[in-house]
Design an enzyme around this catalytic site. Structure first.
Site, PDB file in Angstrom:
ATOM      1  N   HIS A 129     -74.304  14.853 -12.571  1.00 36.96           N
ATOM      2  CA  HIS A 129     -75.604  14.381 -12.059  1.00 36.96           C
ATOM      3  C   HIS A 129     -75.542  12.898 -11.687  1.00 36.96           C
ATOM      4  CE1 HIS A 129     -77.534  18.097 -13.572  1.00 36.96           C
ATOM      5  NE2 HIS A 129     -76.674  17.962 -14.571  1.00 36.96           N
ATOM      6  N   SER A 143     -66.179  -4.546   9.669  1.00 37.07           N
ATOM      7  CA  SER A 143     -67.440  -5.009  10.227  1.00 37.07           C
ATOM      8  C   SER A 143     -67.206  -6.033  11.328  1.00 37.07           C
ATOM      9  CB  SER A 143     -68.313  -5.629   9.132  1.00 37.07           C
ATOM     10  OG  SER A 143     -69.489  -6.181   9.674  1.00 37.07           O
ATOM     11  N   LYS A 185     -65.176  -7.577   5.065  1.00 44.45           N
ATOM     12  CA  LYS A 185     -65.609  -6.236   4.682  1.00 44.45           C
ATOM     13  C   LYS A 185     -64.598  -5.199   5.167  1.00 44.45           C
ATOM     14  CE  LYS A 185     -69.813  -3.418   4.476  1.00 44.45           C
ATOM     15  NZ  LYS A 185     -69.268  -2.093   4.748  1.00 44.45           N
ATOM     16  N   GLU A 239     -64.214   8.779   5.389  1.00 47.42           N
ATOM     17  CA  GLU A 239     -65.336   8.969   6.316  1.00 47.42           C
ATOM     18  C   GLU A 239     -64.960   9.893   7.473  1.00 47.42           C
ATOM     19  OE1 GLU A 239     -67.591   4.649   5.662  1.00 47.42           O
ATOM     20  OE2 GLU A 239     -66.392   5.007   7.457  1.00 47.42           O
TER      21      GLU A 239
END
Length: 472
Positions: free
Chosen positions: A190, A320, A326, A333
């Site tokens: 969870h 980025s 970053k 992905e």
């Protein structure tokens, strides 16, 4: 007609064909009619090789059963061998999306083989009175048996490639299991802290998932060996010699080394596309599991300072255009995105199969396109995920271990010794005070330190079943 073209005719009339083209008038019409996906037949070379293998088997069979002479058989076989050797694939120009249940693809194959065979026999392209695309290359066949048979040969090739790439990913997970071994981390349910586990257990579970899907794909692959050659138009075998179906299957086994066999019911086999639905469903299952694994890797590598930060995945490219420094988890992905696409493909294939009417499913071309696409993408996903992400994963070991030792979930290991009520009270106190389970148990003298250390040792917390089995 001039030196740069030749004239061909069909039931709709005449057309000029480029003189150097191996395709003919029916391919030209299909090229003009179907400008849909811009994905051409030549972009799936295994399908062309598979179709050439089917046409080669048909020619050999037709000669064996006495309806094709030696010279024509040898010329057709030689032309097919050229296609199998990846020659002339640029001549397969039609769109993968097409009406006609694959007739355009079949005729593209027939015409290229016929014109190459004519060259081999010493004739000019288009001199079909010597060797004809329909009368000889397509002899004893229909699109409705040659197309699905070629499709199954091509799918078998793509399945074999996928299975090999799945092995690459499985090995990558197992290598990571050995590398990270018994290093502790928190398990979660969870999205909340649960109980401790090892990184090795996590990566072994990933490997087990992919092994299970590999087994399923191996099983469904067996469905591809049932063929309907000799069914011709609707399965009744019109225009094919009675001994053609079994003979052709035998020749295909000899040519491929694969266990192709004739369906017991050619009428059923000609209209039924359930094998494609079954294969697609298994591809969806694999995509679902790959996407879940990518989610887990992406979540646990979130950060680097404000996320979970349990794993560090390889930095593949700047992340980025505005935030210096970053780096994004681009490989997980892209795995996710490809898997989403494959799940959609499965829906398309199911709809296309269901929409088949009466004695033929006319939507096999869209099933072919999507199955080829899904198999290619999954092969690439497995290899890319393994080599550009999993192989380079590192574990933030000290941080993960500290999470385990300071975690309230540790109280679960004490439950058999202190009881649920006492364990709940300790957990609540730890939450309210920010103290550790370990220190509270010692402070309240619920257990001595030696016993407590033994209970919360990694062997007892993470491998209780192994310990019980050893003691038994």
């Amino acid at each position: 007609m001039n030196s740069s073209t030749r004239n061909e005719h069909d039931l709709l009339g005449e057309r000029d064909i480029p003189s150097d083209a191996y395709y003919g008038i029916q391919t030209l019409r299909a090229y003009e009619n179907f400008n849909i996906s811009k994905v051409r037949l030549h972009q799936f070379s295994p399908f062309i090789r598979a179709f050439a293998t089917v046409k080669k088997a048909a020619a050999i069979t037709n000669h064996k059963v006495g309806v094709l002479d030696e010279a024509k058989k040898e010329a057709i076989v030689a032309a097919c061998d050229d296609l199998i050797a990846d020659k002339l694939h640029d001549q397969f120009i039609i769109d993968m999306f097409q009406g006609g249940a694959g007739t355009s693809t079949n005729m593209n194959v027939n015409e290229v083989i016929a014109n190459r065979a004519l060259e081999i026999m010493g004739h000019e392209k288009g001199e079909y009175h010597y060797l004809h695309p329909n009368n000889h290359v397509n002899l004893s066949q229909s699109t409705n048996d040659s197309y699905p048979t070629a499709l199954k040969l091509a799918l078998d090739f793509y399945c074999e490639r996928l299975l090999s790439k799945m092995d690459v990913l499985i090995e990558s997970f197992l290598n990571k299991k050995e590398e990270l071994g018994h290093r502790l981390k928190m398990g979660r349910t969870h999205l909340q802290d649960a109980v401790p586990m090892t990184a090795g257990q996590e990566f072994n579970a990933f490997a087990t998932m992919i092994k299970a899907e590999k087994k399923r794909i191996e099983q469904v692959r067996e469905l591809l060996y049932e063929i309907n050659m000799g069914a011709t138009a609707i399965g009744t075998g019109i225009n094919a010699p009675t001994n053609y179906p079994q003979t052709c299957a035998e020749v295909l086994r000899e040519l491929t080394g694969k266990p192709y066999y004739t369906s017991d019911d050619l009428v059923q086999a000609t209209q039924d596309t359930s094998a494609y639905v079954a294969l697609s469903g298994n591809l969806r299952l694999l995509a679902t599991r790959l996407s879940k694994i990518a989610n887990d890797i992406r979540l646990q590598s979130s950060g680097p300072r404000a996320g979970l930060g349990q794993y560090r995945i390889p930095q593949m490219q700047p992340g980025s255009s505005i935030m210096p420094g970053k780096v994004n988890p681009v490989i997980p992905e892209v795995v996710n995105q490809a898997c989403f696409h494959i799940m959609g493909i499965d829906h398309t294939i199911a709809m296309a199969s269901e929409a088949g009417q009466l004695q033929l499913n006319v939507f096999e071309p869209v099933m072919a396109f999507n199955l080829f696409t899904g198999l290619v993408m999954l092969s690439n996903i497995c290899e890319t995920f393994a080599t550009r992400c999993i192989d380079g994963i590192e574990m933030n070991e000290d941080y993960c271990r500290q999470q385990v030792l300071s975690n309230i979930g540790l109280v679960t290991a004490l439950n058999p010794h202190l009881g649920y009520e006492v364990s709940t009270r300790i957990a609540k106190k730890a939450q309210e005070t920010g103290g550790s389970i370990y220190n509270i148990v010692l402070e309240e003298k619920l257990l001595d330190q030696e016993t407590l250390d033994q209970i919360i040792s990694p062997e007892n917390m993470v491998y209780p079943l192994l310990k019980q089995n050893a003691e038994g």
